[in-house]
Design a protein around this motif. Sequence first.
Motif, PDB file in Angstrom:
ATOM      1  N   VAL A 155       0.180  -6.395 -15.981  1.00 33.29           N
ATOM      2  CA  VAL A 155      -0.082  -5.923 -15.353  1.00 33.29           C
ATOM      3  C   VAL A 155       0.106  -5.921 -13.900  1.00 33.29           C
ATOM      4  O   VAL A 155      -0.500  -6.668 -13.266  1.00 33.29           O
ATOM      5  CB  VAL A 155      -1.465  -5.767 -15.998  1.00 33.29           C
ATOM      6  CG1 VAL A 155      -2.273  -5.020 -15.479  1.00 33.29           C
ATOM      7  CG2 VAL A 155      -1.789  -5.548 -17.465  1.00 33.29           C
ATOM      8  N   ALA A 156       0.718  -5.543 -12.868  1.00 32.68           N
ATOM      9  CA  ALA A 156       0.520  -5.611 -11.919  1.00 32.68           C
ATOM     10  C   ALA A 156      -0.266  -4.706 -10.892  1.00 32.68           C
ATOM     11  O   ALA A 156       0.008  -3.652 -11.201  1.00 32.68           O
ATOM     12  CB  ALA A 156       2.777  -5.934 -11.075  1.00 32.68           C
ATOM     13  N   ALA A 157      -0.623  -5.983  -9.701  1.00 29.08           N
ATOM     14  CA  ALA A 157      -0.920  -4.783  -8.715  1.00 29.08           C
ATOM     15  C   ALA A 157      -0.395  -3.794  -8.205  1.00 29.08           C
ATOM     16  O   ALA A 157      -1.046  -2.525  -8.070  1.00 29.08           O
ATOM     17  CB  ALA A 157      -2.029  -5.765  -7.585  1.00 29.08           C
ATOM     18  N   THR A 158       0.326  -3.950  -8.221  1.00 24.29           N
ATOM     19  CA  THR A 158       1.250  -2.694  -7.468  1.00 24.29           C
ATOM     20  C   THR A 158       3.507  -2.653  -7.696  1.00 24.29           C
ATOM     21  O   THR A 158       3.437  -4.282  -8.349  1.00 24.29           O
ATOM     22  CB  THR A 158       1.756  -2.471  -5.956  1.00 24.29           C
ATOM     23  OG1 THR A 158       0.966  -2.786  -5.196  1.00 24.29           O
ATOM     24  CG2 THR A 158       2.257  -1.958  -5.223  1.00 24.29           C
ATOM     25  N   THR A 159       4.050  -1.933  -9.341  1.00 21.51           N
ATOM     26  CA  THR A 159       4.815  -1.806 -10.148  1.00 21.51           C
ATOM     27  C   THR A 159       5.689  -2.384  -8.726  1.00 21.51           C
ATOM     28  O   THR A 159       5.267  -1.755  -7.818  1.00 21.51           O
ATOM     29  CB  THR A 159       4.927  -1.366 -10.840  1.00 21.51           C
ATOM     30  OG1 THR A 159       4.423   0.226 -10.189  1.00 21.51           O
ATOM     31  CG2 THR A 159       3.189  -1.547 -11.833  1.00 21.51           C
ATOM     32  N   ASP A 160       7.047  -2.767  -9.597  1.00 18.41           N
ATOM     33  CA  ASP A 160       7.551  -2.386  -9.196  1.00 18.41           C
ATOM     34  C   ASP A 160       9.455  -1.783  -9.913  1.00 18.41           C
ATOM     35  O   ASP A 160      10.255  -2.052 -10.930  1.00 18.41           O
ATOM     36  CB  ASP A 160       8.455  -4.024  -8.434  1.00 18.41           C
ATOM     37  CG  ASP A 160       9.907  -3.787  -7.652  1.00 18.41           C
ATOM     38  OD1 ASP A 160      10.635  -2.561  -7.230  1.00 18.41           O
ATOM     39  OD2 ASP A 160      10.636  -4.388  -7.013  1.00 18.41           O
ATOM     40  N   PRO A 161       9.040  -0.279  -9.760  1.00 22.16           N
ATOM     41  CA  PRO A 161      10.634  -0.107 -10.985  1.00 22.16           C
ATOM     42  C   PRO A 161      11.284   0.183 -10.586  1.00 22.16           C
ATOM     43  O   PRO A 161      12.874   0.243 -12.077  1.00 22.16           O
ATOM     44  CB  PRO A 161      10.506   1.949 -10.617  1.00 22.16           C
ATOM     45  CG  PRO A 161       9.398   1.828 -10.163  1.00 22.16           C
ATOM     46  CD  PRO A 161       8.452   0.651  -9.939  1.00 22.16           C
ATOM     47  N   THR A 162      11.900  -0.367  -9.356  1.00 23.52           N
ATOM     48  CA  THR A 162      13.846  -0.905  -8.755  1.00 23.52           C
ATOM     49  C   THR A 162      14.120  -2.302  -9.866  1.00 23.52           C
ATOM     50  O   THR A 162      14.680  -2.944 -11.093  1.00 23.52           O
ATOM     51  CB  THR A 162      13.345  -0.875  -7.857  1.00 23.52           C
ATOM     52  OG1 THR A 162      13.454  -0.041  -7.446  1.00 23.52           O
ATOM     53  CG2 THR A 162      15.082  -1.582  -7.869  1.00 23.52           C
ATOM     54  N   ALA A 163      13.051  -3.471  -9.894  1.00 25.60           N
ATOM     55  CA  ALA A 163      13.209  -4.351 -10.463  1.00 25.60           C
ATOM     56  C   ALA A 163      12.507  -4.650 -12.635  1.00 25.60           C
ATOM     57  O   ALA A 163      12.781  -5.610 -12.624  1.00 25.60           O
ATOM     58  CB  ALA A 163      11.794  -5.354  -9.384  1.00 25.60           C
ATOM     59  N   ASN A 164      11.972  -3.537 -12.324  1.00 25.48           N
ATOM     60  CA  ASN A 164      11.301  -3.531 -13.989  1.00 25.48           C
ATOM     61  C   ASN A 164      12.034  -2.196 -14.244  1.00 25.48           C
ATOM     62  O   ASN A 164      10.846  -1.322 -14.699  1.00 25.48           O
ATOM     63  CB  ASN A 164       9.924  -3.603 -13.756  1.00 25.48           C
ATOM     64  CG  ASN A 164      10.015  -5.551 -13.323  1.00 25.48           C
ATOM     65  OD1 ASN A 164      10.288  -6.102 -13.941  1.00 25.48           O
ATOM     66  ND2 ASN A 164       9.504  -5.494 -12.214  1.00 25.48           N
ATOM     67  N   PRO A 165      12.926  -1.416 -14.428  1.00 27.60           N
ATOM     68  CA  PRO A 165      13.365  -0.557 -14.662  1.00 27.60           C
ATOM     69  C   PRO A 165      12.829  -0.373 -16.618  1.00 27.60           C
ATOM     70  O   PRO A 165      12.274   1.546 -16.565  1.00 27.60           O
ATOM     71  CB  PRO A 165      14.426  -0.285 -14.694  1.00 27.60           C
ATOM     72  CG  PRO A 165      14.615  -2.034 -15.671  1.00 27.60           C
ATOM     73  CD  PRO A 165      14.067  -2.782 -14.866  1.00 27.60           C
ATOM     74  N   MET A 166      12.189  -0.644 -16.949  1.00 30.71           N
ATOM     75  CA  MET A 166      11.612  -0.487 -18.247  1.00 30.71           C
ATOM     76  C   MET A 166       9.768  -0.939 -18.256  1.00 30.71           C
ATOM     77  O   MET A 166       8.939  -0.743 -19.485  1.00 30.71           O
ATOM     78  CB  MET A 166      12.766  -1.278 -19.484  1.00 30.71           C
ATOM     79  CG  MET A 166      13.596  -1.186 -19.239  1.00 30.71           C
ATOM     80  SD  MET A 166      14.055  -0.369 -19.754  1.00 30.71           S
ATOM     81  CE  MET A 166      14.317   0.256 -21.587  1.00 30.71           C
ATOM     82  N   GLY A 167       9.219  -0.697 -17.164  1.00 32.32           N
ATOM     83  CA  GLY A 167       8.068  -0.834 -17.162  1.00 32.32           C
ATOM     84  C   GLY A 167       6.924  -2.068 -17.439  1.00 32.32           C
ATOM     85  O   GLY A 167       6.386  -1.717 -17.937  1.00 32.32           O
TER      86      GLY A 167
END
Length: 344
Positions: free
Chosen positions: A153-165
């Motif tokens: 659970v990231a404070a700010t997510t990174d869709p590029t680095a984590n494309p599957m959420g």
Amino acid sequence: MSQLSARSKANFAVMLGLMAQTYGVDTVAETFSATPEVHQMLMDKIVLQSSFLQQINVMPVTEIKGQKILGSASGLVTTRTNTTGAGERKGRHLLDLDAQGYELHQTDMDTALLYSMIDSWAKFPDLADRYANYINRAIATNKAMIGWHGTSVAATTDPTANPMGQDVNKGWLQILREQAAAQVLTEGDTAGKVILGASGDFENLNSLVHGALSMIPEEHADSGDLVAIVGRDLITRDKGRRYAQHGELPSEKQRIEMAQTIDTYGGLNAFTVPHFPARGVLVTSMSNLSLYYQESSIRRQIVDEPKKNQYADYRSQNEGYVVETLEKAAYIEGANVEFVEEQA
């Protein structure tokens, strides 16, 4: 000013008016929330966009953190007590609620709708339904995907680095890794690997599923509602082997293509579901998997953003994934499964 065509602008304004009416607010251009009843209705519409979500529990809760709501009914309730003396009948707890509990996290579901798309849809009389289905289908897909791939659970997510959420929430498989590690098989005889093949840890997919089933205690293994969720690579490999063995026989070829010969593995009904790890195997019951959301936690605002030629739909709610009874689930770590092919 909005660059929508006059017809599109009028039709979209009608849609926003209907949305405001549904939520019971004056306008959706300002941040608003929903009553528990409306929130439930909105979640039901999302669930309808996913056949998988329809099979599990998608449930409202009042608190952001607390004890699980469901669990496996276990133990003997059919008894007898002699009450003529000092004996008293006693109610027995059936739900096996573990102490792990649940925790929800704010989850943003922000989308944008370009003016050009609104113009394209303006000719349809069902613009409101078309828009809702467009958004809800994407949200439903994401919820299932994060359920299988979420690890943090990231404070700010990174869709590029984590494309599957992976960094949006902790999904069902991660919960098993952290809270029931003994029921996650990560390796066989070779460190860090689970080898599938005649010379490997498991001869075939049947034995692999049975291996997962064997990690579940007897009181849950005999519950009668267990299924095997199997990754597509495993199904494809098994079907390919059957083609190689029987594909030249027309009757066998038809049975393979209709999946009549591979609908069960290890004695369990088998399913493939979207975004499940390609080489993973999860044995559990569908009712053992839950997605909780905090009722009335939904926040939404639809904003006209002419500088980007779009409307932005900002939506969030508190939600989290739950394995109701940890002992009633076992997972073969898909990332560690390797195939060994037999020599001809």
